[in-house]
Design a protein around this motif. Structure first.
Motif, PDB file in Angstrom:
ATOM      1  N   ARG A  84       0.794  -1.216   0.000  1.00 53.96           N
ATOM      2  CA  ARG A  84       0.000   0.000   0.000  1.00 53.96           C
ATOM      3  C   ARG A  84       0.838   1.282   0.000  1.00 53.96           C
ATOM      4  N   LEU A  85       2.066   1.201   0.447  1.00 52.51           N
ATOM      5  CA  LEU A  85       2.872   2.408   0.605  1.00 52.51           C
ATOM      6  C   LEU A  85       3.583   2.782  -0.698  1.00 52.51           C
ATOM      7  N   ARG A  86       3.509   4.065  -1.031  1.00 48.92           N
ATOM      8  CA  ARG A  86       4.117   4.559  -2.271  1.00 48.92           C
ATOM      9  C   ARG A  86       5.598   4.848  -2.044  1.00 48.92           C
ATOM     10  N   LEU A  87       6.404   4.417  -2.995  1.00 50.71           N
ATOM     11  CA  LEU A  87       7.851   4.585  -2.902  1.00 50.71           C
ATOM     12  C   LEU A  87       8.242   6.055  -2.863  1.00 50.71           C
ATOM     13  N   LEU A  88       7.751   6.838  -3.776  1.00 55.81           N
ATOM     14  CA  LEU A  88       8.179   8.232  -3.906  1.00 55.81           C
ATOM     15  C   LEU A  88       7.798   9.095  -2.715  1.00 55.81           C
ATOM     16  N   TYR A  89       6.561   8.993  -2.257  1.00 55.52           N
ATOM     17  CA  TYR A  89       6.055   9.923  -1.253  1.00 55.52           C
ATOM     18  C   TYR A  89       6.159   9.438   0.176  1.00 55.52           C
ATOM     19  N   GLU A  90       6.223   8.130   0.385  1.00 52.37           N
ATOM     20  CA  GLU A  90       6.174   7.601   1.745  1.00 52.37           C
ATOM     21  C   GLU A  90       7.427   6.821   2.121  1.00 52.37           C
ATOM     22  N   VAL A  91       7.742   5.797   1.359  1.00 50.36           N
ATOM     23  CA  VAL A  91       8.810   4.883   1.758  1.00 50.36           C
ATOM     24  C   VAL A  91      10.207   5.485   1.572  1.00 50.36           C
ATOM     25  N   ALA A  92      10.487   6.074   0.420  1.00 51.24           N
ATOM     26  CA  ALA A  92      11.831   6.615   0.176  1.00 51.24           C
ATOM     27  C   ALA A  92      12.210   7.733   1.162  1.00 51.24           C
ATOM     28  N   PRO A  93      11.325   8.695   1.447  1.00 48.27           N
ATOM     29  CA  PRO A  93      11.709   9.720   2.435  1.00 48.27           C
ATOM     30  C   PRO A  93      11.977   9.135   3.824  1.00 48.27           C
ATOM     31  N   ALA A  94      11.154   8.185   4.252  1.00 44.16           N
ATOM     32  CA  ALA A  94      11.377   7.553   5.559  1.00 44.16           C
ATOM     33  C   ALA A  94      12.675   6.750   5.554  1.00 44.16           C
ATOM     34  N   ALA A  95      12.958   6.062   4.451  1.00 39.46           N
ATOM     35  CA  ALA A  95      14.204   5.285   4.342  1.00 39.46           C
ATOM     36  C   ALA A  95      15.415   6.210   4.418  1.00 39.46           C
ATOM     37  N   TYR A  96      15.326   7.366   3.806  1.00 32.21           N
ATOM     38  CA  TYR A  96      16.424   8.331   3.850  1.00 32.21           C
ATOM     39  C   TYR A  96      16.706   8.753   5.293  1.00 32.21           C
ATOM     40  N   ILE A  97      15.668   9.085   6.027  1.00 28.50           N
ATOM     41  CA  ILE A  97      15.830   9.498   7.427  1.00 28.50           C
ATOM     42  C   ILE A  97      16.403   8.356   8.258  1.00 28.50           C
ATOM     43  N   ILE A  98      15.852   7.174   8.107  1.00 27.70           N
ATOM     44  CA  ILE A  98      16.327   6.010   8.876  1.00 27.70           C
ATOM     45  C   ILE A  98      17.795   5.728   8.586  1.00 27.70           C
ATOM     46  N   GLU A  99      18.179   5.729   7.309  1.00 26.89           N
ATOM     47  CA  GLU A  99      19.568   5.425   6.970  1.00 26.89           C
ATOM     48  C   GLU A  99      20.517   6.524   7.443  1.00 26.89           C
ATOM     49  N   LYS A 100      20.100   7.776   7.383  1.00 27.15           N
ATOM     50  CA  LYS A 100      20.942   8.872   7.886  1.00 27.15           C
ATOM     51  C   LYS A 100      21.096   8.788   9.406  1.00 27.15           C
ATOM     52  N   ALA A 101      20.135   8.173  10.078  1.00 26.01           N
ATOM     53  CA  ALA A 101      20.196   8.014  11.542  1.00 26.01           C
ATOM     54  C   ALA A 101      20.970   6.750  11.940  1.00 26.01           C
ATOM     55  N   GLY A 102      21.483   5.996  10.957  1.00 22.53           N
ATOM     56  CA  GLY A 102      22.277   4.813  11.270  1.00 22.53           C
ATOM     57  C   GLY A 102      21.549   3.494  11.111  1.00 22.53           C
ATOM     58  N   GLY A 103      20.306   3.545  10.657  1.00 21.19           N
ATOM     59  CA  GLY A 103      19.542   2.321  10.445  1.00 21.19           C
ATOM     60  C   GLY A 103      19.653   1.830   9.015  1.00 21.19           C
ATOM     61  N   SER A 104      18.765   0.926   8.659  1.00 19.24           N
ATOM     62  CA  SER A 104      18.751   0.338   7.323  1.00 19.24           C
ATOM     63  C   SER A 104      17.339   0.342   6.757  1.00 19.24           C
ATOM     64  N   SER A 105      17.270   0.127   5.456  1.00 26.04           N
ATOM     65  CA  SER A 105      15.979  -0.026   4.783  1.00 26.04           C
ATOM     66  C   SER A 105      16.127  -1.106   3.731  1.00 26.04           C
ATOM     67  N   SER A 106      15.007  -1.747   3.391  1.00 24.80           N
ATOM     68  CA  SER A 106      15.055  -2.787   2.366  1.00 24.80           C
ATOM     69  C   SER A 106      13.676  -3.034   1.786  1.00 24.80           C
ATOM     70  N   ASP A 107      13.666  -3.455   0.548  1.00 24.43           N
ATOM     71  CA  ASP A 107      12.433  -3.932  -0.083  1.00 24.43           C
ATOM     72  C   ASP A 107      12.387  -5.456  -0.036  1.00 24.43           C
ATOM     73  N   GLY A 108      13.308  -6.041   0.693  1.00 21.02           N
ATOM     74  CA  GLY A 108      13.422  -7.491   0.786  1.00 21.02           C
ATOM     75  C   GLY A 108      14.658  -8.003   0.081  1.00 21.02           C
ATOM     76  N   ALA A 109      15.275  -7.142  -0.735  1.00 21.73           N
ATOM     77  CA  ALA A 109      16.466  -7.546  -1.471  1.00 21.73           C
ATOM     78  C   ALA A 109      17.565  -6.483  -1.467  1.00 21.73           C
ATOM     79  N   ARG A 110      17.185  -5.211  -1.409  1.00 20.06           N
ATOM     80  CA  ARG A 110      18.160  -4.133  -1.496  1.00 20.06           C
ATOM     81  C   ARG A 110      17.639  -2.905  -0.746  1.00 20.06           C
ATOM     82  N   SER A 111      18.538  -1.962  -0.519  1.00 21.49           N
ATOM     83  CA  SER A 111      18.145  -0.719   0.141  1.00 21.49           C
ATOM     84  C   SER A 111      17.063  -0.014  -0.655  1.00 21.49           C
ATOM     85  N   ILE A 112      16.106   0.547   0.047  1.00 22.32           N
ATOM     86  CA  ILE A 112      15.053   1.336  -0.595  1.00 22.32           C
ATOM     87  C   ILE A 112      15.677   2.468  -1.405  1.00 22.32           C
ATOM     88  N   LEU A 113      16.775   3.026  -0.921  1.00 22.23           N
ATOM     89  CA  LEU A 113      17.411   4.150  -1.601  1.00 22.23           C
ATOM     90  C   LEU A 113      18.075   3.735  -2.907  1.00 22.23           C
TER      91      LEU A 113
END
Length: 139
Positions: free
Chosen positions: A68-97
């Motif tokens: 349900r979550l849109r990459l451009l408006y929801e997931v990518a901005p949150a992934a950017y913040i999480i990764e800049k804070a030292g965390g990680s993001s994934s779509d199950g295979a690679r970083s959202i970024l």
């Protein structure tokens, strides 16, 4: 202090169609993670940033419960913040970024949070099996 990780599941309906996501949610429950479910990704991810521990996960579940979550408006901005804070993001295979945005309505499954928890999502859930028309992932 002994802190237990938070898990914030999204698209729980997908557990009916995606056995891998169901196994992940059951793992969180068996390991007594703190459940956080606000019904919104933004407040759940904000809590993870504040606590510095845990994961927000949402998976594709098939035609009855697609991502349900849109990459451009929801997931990518949150992934950017999480990764800049030292965390990680994934779509199950690679970083959202690392994903290419192909459409403004492109939907993805995602895990955002502590690196170890995101790695668990990748190993237990893995990538969505296929992407149907209109960029909606299904299992």
């Amino acid at each position: 202090p002994n802190q237990r990780a938070i898990f914030a599941p999204g698209n729980l309906r997908a557990t009916q169609d995606n056995e891998r996501y169901k196994d992940l949610v059951e793992y969180y429950l068996q390991e007594r993670y703190h459940l956080r479910y606000s019904g919104g990704m933004v407040p759940d991810v904000a809590q993870l940033v504040i606590k510095g521990l845990g994961v927000f996960a949402t998976a594709c579940g098939g035609h009855t419960s697609p991502a349900r979550l849109r990459l451009l408006y929801e997931v990518a901005p949150a992934a950017y913040i999480i990764e800049k804070a030292g965390g990680s993001s994934s779509d199950g295979a690679r970083s959202i970024l690392d994903l290419t945005i192909e459409d403004t309505d492109q939907r993805v499954q995602a895990a955002l949070g502590s690196p170890g928890e995101v790695a668990r999502f990748e190993s237990m859930v893995g990538p969505a099996r296929e992407v149907e028309a209109h960029h909606r992932c299904v299992d």
